[in-house]
Design a protein around this motif. Structure first.
Motif, mmCIF file in Angstrom:
data_model
loop_
_atom_site.group_PDB
_atom_site.id
_atom_site.type_symbol
_atom_site.label_atom_id
_atom_site.label_comp_id
_atom_site.label_asym_id
_atom_site.label_seq_id
_atom_site.Cartn_x
_atom_site.Cartn_y
_atom_site.Cartn_z
ATOM 1 N N SER A 190 115.971 8.124 87.378
ATOM 2 C CA SER A 190 116.015 8.126 88.847
ATOM 3 C C SER A 190 116.152 9.511 89.465
ATOM 4 O O SER A 190 116.240 9.640 90.687
ATOM 5 C CB SER A 190 117.151 7.222 89.344
ATOM 6 N N ILE A 195 111.366 11.132 87.268
ATOM 7 C CA ILE A 195 110.144 10.625 87.905
ATOM 8 C C ILE A 195 108.939 11.450 87.469
ATOM 9 O O ILE A 195 107.881 10.906 87.141
ATOM 10 C CB ILE A 195 110.321 10.635 89.445
ATOM 11 N N ALA A 219 107.828 15.295 92.253
ATOM 12 C CA ALA A 219 108.219 13.936 92.650
ATOM 13 C C ALA A 219 107.512 13.517 93.940
ATOM 14 O O ALA A 219 107.105 12.360 94.093
ATOM 15 C CB ALA A 219 109.735 13.863 92.818
ATOM 16 N N PHE A 223 105.469 9.967 95.059
ATOM 17 C CA PHE A 223 105.752 9.121 96.230
ATOM 18 C C PHE A 223 104.522 8.994 97.122
ATOM 19 O O PHE A 223 104.207 7.916 97.607
ATOM 20 C CB PHE A 223 106.923 9.687 97.036
ATOM 21 N N ALA A 226 102.133 6.677 95.555
ATOM 22 C CA ALA A 226 102.619 5.288 95.662
ATOM 23 C C ALA A 226 102.359 4.753 97.066
ATOM 24 O O ALA A 226 101.902 3.612 97.235
ATOM 25 C CB ALA A 226 104.102 5.232 95.322
ATOM 26 N N VAL A 237 107.848 4.578 90.839
ATOM 27 C CA VAL A 237 108.859 4.553 91.908
ATOM 28 C C VAL A 237 109.735 3.304 91.773
ATOM 29 O O VAL A 237 110.961 3.361 91.903
ATOM 30 C CB VAL A 237 108.190 4.604 93.310
ATOM 31 N N ASN A 238 109.104 2.183 91.469
ATOM 32 C CA ASN A 238 109.867 0.941 91.305
ATOM 33 C C ASN A 238 110.839 1.021 90.134
ATOM 34 O O ASN A 238 111.931 0.455 90.182
ATOM 35 C CB ASN A 238 108.932 -0.259 91.109
ATOM 36 N N VAL A 266 114.808 13.242 96.149
ATOM 37 C CA VAL A 266 114.156 11.962 95.853
ATOM 38 C C VAL A 266 114.337 10.967 97.001
ATOM 39 O O VAL A 266 113.468 10.128 97.261
ATOM 40 C CB VAL A 266 114.686 11.382 94.513
ATOM 41 N N ALA A 269 111.732 10.004 99.720
ATOM 42 C CA ALA A 269 110.673 9.012 99.522
ATOM 43 C C ALA A 269 110.735 7.940 100.603
ATOM 44 O O ALA A 269 109.727 7.321 100.931
ATOM 45 C CB ALA A 269 110.801 8.379 98.144
ATOM 46 N N LEU A 273 111.209 3.666 98.442
ATOM 47 C CA LEU A 273 112.301 3.677 97.473
ATOM 48 C C LEU A 273 113.422 2.727 97.908
ATOM 49 O O LEU A 273 113.849 1.853 97.146
ATOM 50 C CB LEU A 273 112.852 5.100 97.330
#
Ligand SMILES: [Zn+2]
Length: 316
Positions: A190, A195, A219, A223, A226, A237-238, A266, A269, A273
């Motif tokens: 995480s 990532i 990162a 994102f 995604a 991301v999930n 992070v 995002a 997220l």
């Protein structure tokens, strides 16, 4: 003006940031200068003293109004004794910083590590304003954390409470080794580093993803991909969100905080997220532990460290 002011110091490897807060945790003035890490410990300490004096001098407040100085530092600290045990990025080892600064400034001084201080900043005047019990995650290169109980930093036995990045969450078969030497820590999946690693692995495996066109994946690119619907990026991301939510369910069972506050690069995002973290938390945490609990972004950004450091005088 006779109100008390508090100066917070964010002691970083390249810059020392200082700020003046009032008793409500409002950041009134900031100042920043080079740390001088290369010139050695004495220079760094001289710089801290210089910047603290400078910011008060440049402000409408007087030195007499300064009720104390707090400092946050990335590294291992002995909070009770006020000693920086090891802070590699500023080259400090066993430096009794509190005693030195108290003598030089003739004011009360408190220190703590950067993650605890950032958590206190958010709890005092950021996303956790008015909340007595909250847990803060900082998702950056690693995963840092801080726990606030009854408005104060919870230190634990050795001052090491809140190492949220090292909660073991990844099952053995999928676990990789963490920087701490153990397997499957939250930090391995995480953090921004985690990532990026998952993205690089996907590209190396030949997964069909727009990330394979990116020369050096950060990162943010994961994102963005995604958000644009890239299925590989969404899966990454999930996965980061899943383990974050899973760790929160575990923390909720232990501490039952009112808020989980998530900051660091992070967290930028956004919904992609947070929606997933909330969904996982709702799935894994026992229902009575979910009532009224919020999972929210941090508000103070880079100022959390300064504000929280100032808050050490009142809230630790
Ligand atoms: Zn670890």
């Amino acid at each position: 003006m006779s109100e008390n002011i508090y100066v917070g110091v964010d002691l970083g490897g390249t810059a020392i940031k200082v700020g003046i807060c009032n008793a409500e945790g409002h950041l009134l003035h900031t100042y920043e200068g080079p740390t001088g890490t290369q010139e050695g410990v004495d220079t760094v300490i001289d710089n801290i003293v210089k910047y603290v004096r400078q910011i008060v001098e440049d402000s409408p407040y007087t030195w007499d109004q300064l009720a104390g100085v707090g400092a946050g530092v990335a590294g291992f600290t002995n909070i009770r004794e006020g000693i920086i045990i090891l802070a590699p990025n500023i080259g400090f080892r066993d430096v009794p910083i509190r005693a030195i600064l108290e003598e030089r400034l003739n004011k009360p001084v408190k220190i703590d590590n950067d993650a605890n201080v950032a958590a206190l900043g958010e709890a005092w005047s950021g996303a956790g304003r008015g909340v007595d019990n909250c847990v803060c995650y900082t998702l950056g290169t690693g995963v840092g954390g801080g726990i606030i109980i009854n408005g104060k930093i919870y230190q634990g036995f050795g001052g090491l409470a809140g190492e949220l990045g090292h909660i073991s969450v990844v099952p053995d078969l999928e676990a990789i080794q963490c920087g701490c030497g153990k397997m499957g820590c939250l930090e391995t999946v995480s953090s921004a580093t985690g990532i990026i690693r998952m993205a690089n692995d996907a590209v190396a495996r030949g997964d069909r993803t727009s990330l394979s066109m990116v020369e050096k994946i950060a990162a943010k690119e994961v994102f963005d991909a995604a958000k644009a619907g890239d299925e590989v990026a969404i899966r990454i991301v999930n996965r980061a969100a899943f383990y974050l939510g899973k760790s929160m369910a575990a923390v909720a069972a232990v501490l039952n905080p009112e808020s989980f506050i998530v900051g660091g690069g992070v967290s930028k995002a956004g919904d992609i997220l947070f929606d997933e973290v909330r969904r996982v938390f709702a799935k894994l945490a026992p229902e009575p532990l979910q009532g009224g609990v919020s999972i929210i972004p941090a508000e103070l950004g880079n100022d959390a460290g300064i504000v929280g450091a100032a808050g050490l005088l009142l809230r630790s």
